[in-house]
Design a protein around this motif. Structure first.
Motif, mmCIF file in Angstrom:
data_model
loop_
_atom_site.group_PDB
_atom_site.id
_atom_site.type_symbol
_atom_site.label_atom_id
_atom_site.label_comp_id
_atom_site.label_asym_id
_atom_site.label_seq_id
_atom_site.Cartn_x
_atom_site.Cartn_y
_atom_site.Cartn_z
ATOM 1 N N ALA A 169 0.833 -1.205 0.000
ATOM 2 C CA ALA A 169 0.000 0.000 0.000
ATOM 3 C C ALA A 169 0.868 1.254 0.000
ATOM 4 C CB ALA A 169 -0.906 -0.006 1.219
ATOM 5 N N ASP A 170 2.164 1.067 0.259
ATOM 6 C CA ASP A 170 3.115 2.176 0.314
ATOM 7 C C ASP A 170 3.540 2.543 -1.113
ATOM 8 O OD1 ASP A 170 4.741 3.994 1.503
ATOM 9 O OD2 ASP A 170 6.095 2.555 2.450
ATOM 10 N N TYR A 171 4.162 3.689 -1.268
ATOM 11 C CA TYR A 171 4.774 4.013 -2.561
ATOM 12 C C TYR A 171 5.986 4.907 -2.317
ATOM 13 C CZ TYR A 171 2.190 8.466 -2.182
ATOM 14 O OH TYR A 171 1.688 9.661 -1.762
ATOM 15 N N GLY A 172 6.932 4.858 -3.247
ATOM 16 C CA GLY A 172 8.134 5.660 -3.078
ATOM 17 C C GLY A 172 9.005 5.625 -4.317
ATOM 18 N N MET A 173 9.896 6.622 -4.396
ATOM 19 C CA MET A 173 10.826 6.713 -5.533
ATOM 20 C C MET A 173 12.242 6.451 -5.048
ATOM 21 S SD MET A 173 9.307 10.113 -7.351
ATOM 22 C CE MET A 173 9.147 10.993 -5.815
#
Length: 758
Positions: free
Chosen positions: A674-678
């Protein structure tokens, strides 16, 4: 939920399971069926721990004979507590007929409830304070004196009285016990939690403890000695396991060590003279015991068991101790000569590298100490300290180090080097001589674990390239598998940035890292990102010295002040308390909406164990490729050994090591689906296929060709587009032919072959 894998009913504590967790369990079961070892790489944030615990606990339920025990090894106490919390949740979903015991074991410092012992600062001091209150001779003296005349530990005394009526009297009821639970139980019943846990691990079905309790022979010989073959050993987050093995068998000796050892020997000589005058029979009894051999020492009291031998195999333990070190005063004379010899070796002005064979020959010719005497030093010291009734073992760490060194150098002829350096090459004007016995072969420490237990599972989110680990650790896994992450949206966005907006290449290569253009471009990259990315950003640098230098340059250029217009800046230091405070304030800044940037170092504490999930880490920037210091003599010697013994090329190992550290750093940013990141890999070297290909598959599968050779302005555009996409609502379970969350019904259909998920 409950489902079948072949003939095993698996109890899983959640209503849904990820497809990769199911695949992971299938491979794990195959390894357990084959009674072999396995290597499994599972993407970060996909529930590796709960999958392991569920499958192994269910497997033990399905195959009750012989009873299977799980030894779960973690790197930190924080990870241990997280594992026990997952285990507690799982136990609430197991059938009520299943009554199992699970507990965590840590050092006295983390378990002790006696305020007198706990007042000591370091772990060694707490151990020593504990021995001063619980050693058998201290308790014997206390029994003969009026109450309170000789201080003892009321918690241990109460535990010992309860245990003396039989082991069942102190047997813990089934359940999961964290370190906090054990401390609370200790205070409630008035028992010592540390010795209670030590006693309980032989009865427990699941034991969660540190790597060192299995890999460091000195600790494993005491703690894990009675573990049966029917154990499944799990090394979680094991990407650095080769380094842990090497550190367990490496010893450094400095001038301060030798000066401290001289003081220790002087005090022991005084104690021997005192015993000769008051109790000579004790020294005679020790002499007779040593004639019979080390194995005849008898069973020591639980409180007297000191660190075990760092190297001795069992067959040597049956030998008699050499005649010339059986008498206490003769042994001290040998140690004095050894300390004097080492002092002479440290007075060199040149770097010296020797093999153990040559070093042992030199000691023999110049100090008159042969190999067998060296080999028995550690156990002879242990025996003497028990005979002299020495409890403040923290003051005798220096002579322990010398004997540890002597035993290792006398036992192993291959896989080690002795390196003497008169100063640190990075600070040549400061004399700081050090003699290092450096282990190069990681397989030496882990071989007893592979030989002794039926299944060893090595798992992590970063084990790429996975084929290198069997060669480094010298074993044959029955299963070796790397899993990918199933996602309904591309919530990971890795990018390789090779140049700044002015098209100048960026890199931390030694000849480029101090170039003002590179420093400025790195600063501009950070400045652009803090303006565009919300909440928390984490930056990793290749070393503390590089981070200090570049932050100082950014300050002089005014870049840091501009960054702080958008977000607050926090920095990791080498002080644990400062770093903990910085992390706490970083999280508070993210929580309140101010946003923050955290500067950290690859291979540091933050890179290894701290999660930047959700809004705490929307972007991670890896400035450079975190290669080891390639001029290090120890590293050069290890590379030579790996090339000659395992045919691993220097460049391959250095790249593998640097890329696993980089992957570990960027993996901090995504801790669930459910997380997101670059992730920005800011160095032109990442665009080369030979470097990039060593990243884990779950990162490479999201690294598009269009993101491989970016400038700062292109990366900024991609970041904005990615954040806009992530703001849209999405279907968590997945639709169509590929689901990312499977229910019990989905699994049953898969079992019937109706639905193909993979």
């Amino acid at each position: 939920m409950k489902f079948l894998i072949d003939d095993v009913t698996v109890y899983f504590p959640y209503d849904y399971i990820y497809p990769e967790q199911y695949e992971y369990m299938v491979e794990l079961k195959r390894a357990l069926d084959a009674r072999g070892h396995c290597l499994l790489e599972m993407p970060t944030g996909t529930g590796k721990t709960v999958a392991l615990l569920s499958l192994i606990s269910s497997y033990a339920l399905a195959r009750p004979s012989p009873p299977l025990k799980l030894l779960y090894c973690t790197r930190t106490v924080h990870e241990m507590e997280k594992t026990l919390a997952e285990l507690r949740l799982l136990h609430s979903h197991l059938p009520p007929t299943h009554r199992s015991l699970a507990l965590g074991l840590s050092s006295r410092k983390n378990l002790c409830v006696n305020p007198i012992a706990l007042s000591s600062a370091s772990r060694d001091s707490v151990d020593s304070a504990c021995r001063r209150l619980t050693a058998s001779w201290v308790r014997a003296a206390a029994a003969e004196q009026p109450p309170g005349a000789v201080p003892t530990c009321p918690f241990f005394e109460a535990y010992d009285r309860a245990a003396s009526s039989g082991p069942d009297a102190v047997l813990l009821p089934p359940g999961v016990y964290t370190l906090g639970d054990l401390r609370a139980l200790g205070r409630e019943k008035g028992w010592c939690p540390y010795f209670l846990a030590r006693q309980m691990i032989r009865y427990a079905n699941v034991v969660v403890y540190s790597y060192q309790y299995l890999l460091d022979p000195k600790v494993a010989g005491i703690i894990s000695r009675e573990m049966q073959r029917e154990c499944v050993v799990v090394f979680d987050e094991a990407h650095n396991i080769d380094n842990v093995c090497i550190e367990a068998l490496s010893v450094s000796v400095r001038r301060q060590t030798l000066d401290g050892a001289t003081r220790n020997l002087h005090r022991m000589a005084q104690e021997i003279d005192r015993f000769k005058a008051t109790d000579a029979s004790r020294l005679r009894a020790e002499y007779n015991r040593l004639v019979e051999g080390l194995a005849q020492r008898g069973n020591l009291a639980l409180t007297d068991a000191w660190l075990a031998n760092p190297a001795l195999p069992d067959d040597i333990l049956k030998e008699a101790v050499p005649g010339n070190i059986r008498r206490a005063e003769h042994f001290l004379s040998v140690l004095r000569r050894l300390v004097q010899y080492l002092k002479g070796r440290l007075q060199t002005e040149n770097v010296e590298t020797e093999r153990p064979v040559d070093f042992v020959a030199s000691v023999s010719s110049q100090a008159g100490i042969d190999q067998k005497m060296l080999r028995f030093c550690y156990d002879r010291l242990h025996s003497l300290m028990l005979t002299l009734e020495i409890t403040d073992t923290d003051e005798f760490l220096h002579i322990q180090t010398i004997c540890d060194f002597a035993t290792l150098v006398g036992t192993y002829m291959q896989g080690f080097s002795i390196i003497i350096e008169p100063f640190d090459e990075r600070m040549p004007h400061i004399p700081d001589p050090v003699l290092q016995l450096s282990c190069h072969d990681a397989s030496l420490a882990i071989k007893p674990v592979f030989d002794r237990f039926q299944s060893v599972i090595i798992t992590s989110g970063t084990l790429s390239p996975i084929d290198l680990y069997p060669r480094l650790l010298n074993f044959n896994p029955v299963i070796s598998r790397s899993f990918t992450m199933s996602l309904t949206r591309d919530c990971i966005c890795p990018m390789v940035l090779t140049r700044g907006s002015d098209q100048l290449p960026v890199s931390t290569k030694f000849d480029m890292r101090s170039d003002p253009g590179v420093v400025r471009n790195y600063g501009r990259l950070l400045l652009e990102m803090v303006a565009a990315v919300p909440d928390g950003i984490v930056c990793f640098f290749v070393s503390y010295s590089y981070m200090d230098g570049i932050v100082n340059s950014w300050n002089e250029m005014g870049i840091l002040q501009d960054v702080m217009q958008h977000k607050l800046v926090f920095i990791e230091t080498q002080d644990v308390v400062e770093t903990t405070l910085a992390l706490d304030n970083y999280r508070r800044a993210c929580d309140c909406g101010r946003g923050a940037v955290f500067f950290s170092v690859a291979r540091g504490k933050v890179a290894e164990g701290i999660d930047f999930d959700r809004h705490y880490g929307r972007l991670v920037i890896m400035f450079g490729v975190p290669f080891q210091y390639t001029l290090s003599r120890i590293l050069i010697a290890r590379l030579e050994y790996l090339r000659n013994t395992f045919q691993i090329k220097e460049g391959d190992f250095l790249t593998f090591d640097a890329l696993r550290q980089a992957a570990q750093c960027v993996g901090r940013v995504i801790r669930s689906k459910a997380d997101y990141g670059m992730m920005i890999f800011a160095d032109k070297r990442y665009s080369r296929h030979d470097k990039r290909s060593k990243l884990p598959g779950w990162i490479l599968s999201h690294l598009r060709d269009a993101h491989l050779n970016l400038s700062t302005d292109m990366a900024l555009h991609i970041a904005r587009e990615f954040l806009r996409r992530m703001a849209q609502p999405y279907d968590k379970a997945g639709t169509g032919g590929r689901k990312t969350l499977l229910s019990q019904e989905d699994l049953e259909k898969m079992g019937e072959g109706v639905m193909d998920m993979f």
